[in-house]
Enzyme design. Sequence first.
Site, short mmCIF file in Angstrom:
data_model
loop_
_atom_site.label_atom_id
_atom_site.label_comp_id
_atom_site.label_asym_id
_atom_site.label_seq_id
_atom_site.Cartn_x
_atom_site.Cartn_y
_atom_site.Cartn_z
N GLY A 198 1.62 3.00 -2.61
CA GLY A 198 1.21 3.96 -3.76
C GLY A 198 1.82 3.51 -4.96
O GLY A 198 2.12 4.46 -5.85
N SER A 199 2.10 2.32 -5.21
CA SER A 199 2.58 1.88 -6.47
C SER A 199 1.99 2.42 -7.83
O SER A 199 2.70 2.72 -8.62
CB SER A 199 3.01 0.27 -6.63
N SER A 200 0.64 2.45 -8.00
CA SER A 200 -0.13 2.87 -9.22
C SER A 200 0.19 4.33 -9.26
O SER A 200 0.57 4.69 -10.44
CB SER A 200 -1.73 2.60 -8.73
N ALA A 201 0.04 5.17 -8.18
CA ALA A 201 0.61 6.60 -8.71
C ALA A 201 1.71 6.86 -8.97
O ALA A 201 2.21 7.61 -10.01
CB ALA A 201 0.11 7.46 -7.28
N ALA A 202 2.78 5.97 -8.17
CA ALA A 202 4.05 6.48 -8.54
C ALA A 202 4.36 5.85 -10.00
O ALA A 202 5.34 6.40 -10.59
CB ALA A 202 4.94 5.33 -7.61
N ASP A 233 -1.32 10.59 -3.19
CA ASP A 233 -0.18 9.64 -3.63
C ASP A 233 0.39 10.09 -4.75
O ASP A 233 1.98 9.98 -4.84
CB ASP A 233 -0.93 8.29 -3.70
N GLY A 278 0.87 -1.30 -0.04
CA GLY A 278 0.03 -0.02 -0.01
C GLY A 278 0.96 1.27 0.06
O GLY A 278 0.43 2.30 0.63
O1 PMV Z 1 -5.00 2.77 0.92
P1 PMV Z 1 -4.28 4.21 0.52
O2 PMV Z 1 -2.82 4.04 1.15
O3 PMV Z 1 -4.14 4.17 -1.16
O4 PMV Z 1 -4.66 5.35 1.12
C1 PMV Z 1 -6.16 5.86 1.08
C2 PMV Z 1 -6.32 7.06 1.58
C3 PMV Z 1 -7.89 7.63 1.62
O5 PMV Z 1 -7.61 8.84 2.14
C4 PMV Z 1 -8.69 6.48 2.40
C5 PMV Z 1 -7.99 7.63 0.03
C6 PMV Z 1 -7.66 8.74 -0.70
O6 PMV Z 1 -7.39 8.75 -1.93
O7 PMV Z 1 -7.11 10.02 -0.21
#
Ligand code: PMV
Length: 305
Positions: free
Chosen positions: A92-96, A137, A90
């Site tokens: 943030g690999s998609s965004a990165a 992210d 978790g």
């Molecule tokens: O699950 P993650 O690490 O992608 O985090 C999500 C965080 C949220 O605030 C619940 C959603 C968002 O896009 O901000």
Amino acid sequence: MNITASAPGKLLLMGEHAVVYGYPSLVTAIDQRFSVTLEETGVGEVVFDVPEGMDTRFIAKAVTMMETAWRVRFKGLTFHTKNGFSHTYGFGSSAAVVVAAIAAAAFYFGKNIAPKELFDLSYKTVLAVQGKGSGFDVAAAIFGGTLYFVTAGKIITPLPTKDMPLVVGYTGVKADTVTVVNEVGEKMKAQPERMNKIFDAITKLVEEGATNIRNGDWERVGRLMDVNQEYLRDLGVSSERLEALILAAKGAGAWGAKLSGAGRGDCMIAIVPKEKRKNVEEAIVKVGGQVIHTTPHAMGVRVES
Ligand code: PMV
């Protein structure tokens, strides 16, 4: 010609879920990086070479977005992506990957892309695939460091800081962000007043957290995280595993600990006095967590070659 760009992963320090609804959050980029190499093969269409199990929809969407925005055509090109970290954490690999792919392609097409333009294009790509998300992210992947971030990049303010005493524990459970975000969305529809009250309270913590991060008052940041975690429990997004790791960290001397991200899985974070780091890490492992050694406040996207 080969061009490689890399972008960092992220951790939410405070303000998750609230940030989906227009409230602020605090995010830090971490040195677990994701890289994309754009190779000019000169043959065929565009090819995506990704690690096994990785979702190609994000990078494919980034290509169509760039084609429309820049009026270019991707041909005879292969995107090779490399994981600096497991996409199950978790981080943030998609965004990165989207950010790194667009940065590499901008370089390839000779586009001088401003950070804000990179943010808008990347965020639009992530939203098109995922449907939901605040964009925190994407901001971490682009700007790096530690950021005060408001939904959709309305405000992105770097927070100068150093030596953030962060410990990260992985629960071993992959969080399903979209499901958890949707559940919170249902609650928002059913009880908007109650939810906005919680988000207002979280916002106060985020504002105070930003000040204390700047000041390096980590004990106070830890305490604020504890209170943030209480609200996350109220929202129903914690889990037994997360609670076990959080409890272990606090029992071993952490100043504060909370889940990071959507909840129900992925990672927890703790702010820990230097002399207690080892104890806290051992305590997390003892209850079945995995300590992930990572450095916060990492550098944002960069084109490497
Ligand atoms: O699950 P993650 O690490 O992608 O985090 C999500 C965080 C949220 O605030 C619940 C959603 C968002 O896009 O901000």
